[in-house]
Design a protein around this motif. Structure first.
Motif, mmCIF file in Angstrom:
data_model
loop_
_atom_site.group_PDB
_atom_site.id
_atom_site.type_symbol
_atom_site.label_atom_id
_atom_site.label_comp_id
_atom_site.label_asym_id
_atom_site.label_seq_id
_atom_site.Cartn_x
_atom_site.Cartn_y
_atom_site.Cartn_z
ATOM 1 N N ILE A 74 -8.288 5.783 7.681
ATOM 2 C CA ILE A 74 -8.564 5.082 6.432
ATOM 3 C C ILE A 74 -7.304 5.081 5.574
ATOM 4 O O ILE A 74 -6.370 5.843 5.815
ATOM 5 C CB ILE A 74 -9.699 5.738 5.623
ATOM 6 C CG1 ILE A 74 -9.346 7.200 5.295
ATOM 7 C CG2 ILE A 74 -11.025 5.616 6.305
ATOM 8 C CD1 ILE A 74 -10.331 7.864 4.372
ATOM 9 N N SER A 75 -7.306 4.220 4.562
ATOM 10 C CA SER A 75 -6.296 4.273 3.510
ATOM 11 C C SER A 75 -6.990 4.779 2.253
ATOM 12 O O SER A 75 -8.051 4.288 1.880
ATOM 13 C CB SER A 75 -5.699 2.879 3.265
ATOM 14 O OG SER A 75 -4.926 2.463 4.367
ATOM 15 N N ILE A 116 -0.624 7.217 -1.030
ATOM 16 C CA ILE A 116 -1.904 7.086 -1.716
ATOM 17 C C ILE A 116 -1.711 6.414 -3.075
ATOM 18 O O ILE A 116 -1.199 7.040 -4.011
ATOM 19 C CB ILE A 116 -2.550 8.467 -1.920
ATOM 20 C CG1 ILE A 116 -2.684 9.198 -0.574
ATOM 21 C CG2 ILE A 116 -3.915 8.325 -2.592
ATOM 22 C CD1 ILE A 116 -3.182 10.628 -0.717
ATOM 23 N N PRO A 117 -2.106 5.144 -3.223
ATOM 24 C CA PRO A 117 -2.100 4.535 -4.560
ATOM 25 C C PRO A 117 -3.031 5.330 -5.469
ATOM 26 O O PRO A 117 -4.158 5.663 -5.090
ATOM 27 C CB PRO A 117 -2.628 3.122 -4.308
ATOM 28 C CG PRO A 117 -2.382 2.866 -2.855
ATOM 29 C CD PRO A 117 -2.560 4.196 -2.185
ATOM 30 N N ALA A 118 -2.562 5.646 -6.667
ATOM 31 C CA ALA A 118 -3.376 6.443 -7.592
ATOM 32 C C ALA A 118 -3.261 5.843 -8.991
ATOM 33 O O ALA A 118 -2.160 5.546 -9.466
ATOM 34 C CB ALA A 118 -2.918 7.900 -7.595
ATOM 35 N N PHE A 119 -4.412 5.693 -9.639
ATOM 36 C CA PHE A 119 -4.461 5.002 -10.928
ATOM 37 C C PHE A 119 -5.342 5.759 -11.916
ATOM 38 O O PHE A 119 -6.185 6.565 -11.535
ATOM 39 C CB PHE A 119 -5.017 3.586 -10.746
ATOM 40 C CG PHE A 119 -4.274 2.769 -9.723
ATOM 41 C CD1 PHE A 119 -3.112 2.100 -10.067
ATOM 42 C CD2 PHE A 119 -4.719 2.684 -8.413
ATOM 43 C CE1 PHE A 119 -2.411 1.362 -9.135
ATOM 44 C CE2 PHE A 119 -4.026 1.939 -7.462
ATOM 45 C CZ PHE A 119 -2.863 1.286 -7.828
ATOM 46 N N GLU A 165 -7.682 -5.712 -4.749
ATOM 47 C CA GLU A 165 -6.359 -6.350 -4.724
ATOM 48 C C GLU A 165 -5.472 -5.740 -3.641
ATOM 49 O O GLU A 165 -4.778 -6.455 -2.904
ATOM 50 C CB GLU A 165 -5.701 -6.179 -6.094
ATOM 51 C CG GLU A 165 -4.314 -6.747 -6.217
ATOM 52 C CD GLU A 165 -3.700 -6.463 -7.572
ATOM 53 O OE1 GLU A 165 -2.495 -6.137 -7.634
ATOM 54 O OE2 GLU A 165 -4.425 -6.555 -8.588
ATOM 55 N N ILE A 166 -5.516 -4.423 -3.508
ATOM 56 C CA ILE A 166 -4.719 -3.745 -2.488
ATOM 57 C C ILE A 166 -5.224 -4.070 -1.090
ATOM 58 O O ILE A 166 -4.448 -4.343 -0.168
ATOM 59 C CB ILE A 166 -4.737 -2.218 -2.729
ATOM 60 C CG1 ILE A 166 -3.997 -1.894 -4.039
ATOM 61 C CG2 ILE A 166 -4.113 -1.466 -1.562
ATOM 62 C CD1 ILE A 166 -4.119 -0.443 -4.466
ATOM 63 N N ASN A 204 -5.435 -5.387 4.289
ATOM 64 C CA ASN A 204 -6.535 -5.645 5.229
ATOM 65 C C ASN A 204 -6.867 -4.391 6.038
ATOM 66 O O ASN A 204 -7.188 -4.457 7.217
ATOM 67 C CB ASN A 204 -6.186 -6.806 6.174
ATOM 68 C CG ASN A 204 -7.432 -7.382 6.831
ATOM 69 O OD1 ASN A 204 -8.503 -7.423 6.231
ATOM 70 N ND2 ASN A 204 -7.298 -7.814 8.078
ATOM 71 N N GLU A 205 -6.797 -3.237 5.374
ATOM 72 C CA GLU A 205 -7.101 -1.973 6.027
ATOM 73 C C GLU A 205 -8.402 -1.392 5.488
ATOM 74 O O GLU A 205 -8.769 -1.602 4.328
ATOM 75 C CB GLU A 205 -5.961 -0.968 5.795
ATOM 76 C CG GLU A 205 -4.651 -1.360 6.445
ATOM 77 C CD GLU A 205 -3.538 -0.376 6.145
ATOM 78 O OE1 GLU A 205 -2.515 -0.420 6.833
ATOM 79 O OE2 GLU A 205 -3.692 0.438 5.199
#
Length: 206
Positions: free
Chosen positions: A46-47, A111-114, A170-171, A176-177
């Motif tokens: 996973i992402s 890891i995108p983190a917001f 959006e990511i 497409n993961e």
């Protein structure tokens, strides 16, 4: 979305549902046991995306549940727990626990983190936990960036998960993961319609 004649559809047979949805028995003695069960259940890669709640309700919730402190309270290095480690607030605990458990499924560990719900973004947008806007390098970097942001961000609101979910969409459109969005929050939602709408939209993506 056009008109059509109605017809009755028989509900899925219980055995069919059982093949599609099943629980993972809690029989784990170690982290590796849990990770092996996740793989056996089909969760192999996973992402990860983390989204953290910076709304003002974390202060009032902490008064009731966290010794009168904000749920985002940062302890000094000399304030230690029974293991001699610096105490963590609930957000730090959750990020670490889920990071340790799930990071191995994220091959590149990016890891995108917001954050959402602070005085700047309120209920309309998110901000990157990293100042440069790039994904964090593993969950330890998520923790470090969270610690930096919580010292400078003013908690506000209202609370809606919509902006975080739409950022994840959006990511996913770009990658497409198969993606797991982890929303770390105090549980209060002031704008349920916006959150529900975003969840419905996200159901169209992996």
């Amino acid at each position: 979305m056009g008109c059509s004649t109605s017809s009755s559809v028989a509900p899925p047979h219980p055995q069919t549902l059982a093949r599609r949805f099943f629980s993972i028995p809690d029989r784990f003695k170690s982290l590796s046991d849990l990770q092996d069960s996740l793989r056996e259940a089909g969760l192999e890669k996973i992402s990860l995306i983390f989204a953290v709640d910076f709304t003002g309700s974390n202060t009032t919730a902490g008064v009731r549940t966290f010794d009168g402190l904000s749920l985002h309270h940062l302890f000094a290095e000399n304030e230690t727990d029974a293991r001699g480690e610096t105490r963590m607030n609930p957000y730090q605990q959750i990020i670490r626990t889920l990071g340790v458990t799930l990071e191995y499924l994220d091959d590149d560990k990016l890891i995108p983190a917001f954050g959402f719900g602070d005085a700047e973004t309120k209920g309309t947008d998110v901000f990157s936990l990293r100042e440069d806007g790039l994904p964090c390098n593993g969950f330890e970097d998520v923790l470090a960036c969270y610690k930096e942001q919580v010292q400078s961000r003013a908690l506000a609101g209202p609370t809606t998960f919509g902006p975080a979910i739409r950022k994840a969409i959006e990511i996913v459109r770009e990658t497409n993961e198969y993606t797991l969005l982890v929303i770390v929050a105090d549980g209060q939602v002031n704008m349920p319609e916006d959150t529900i709408s975003a969840i419905q939209e996200a159901s169209n993506y992996p």
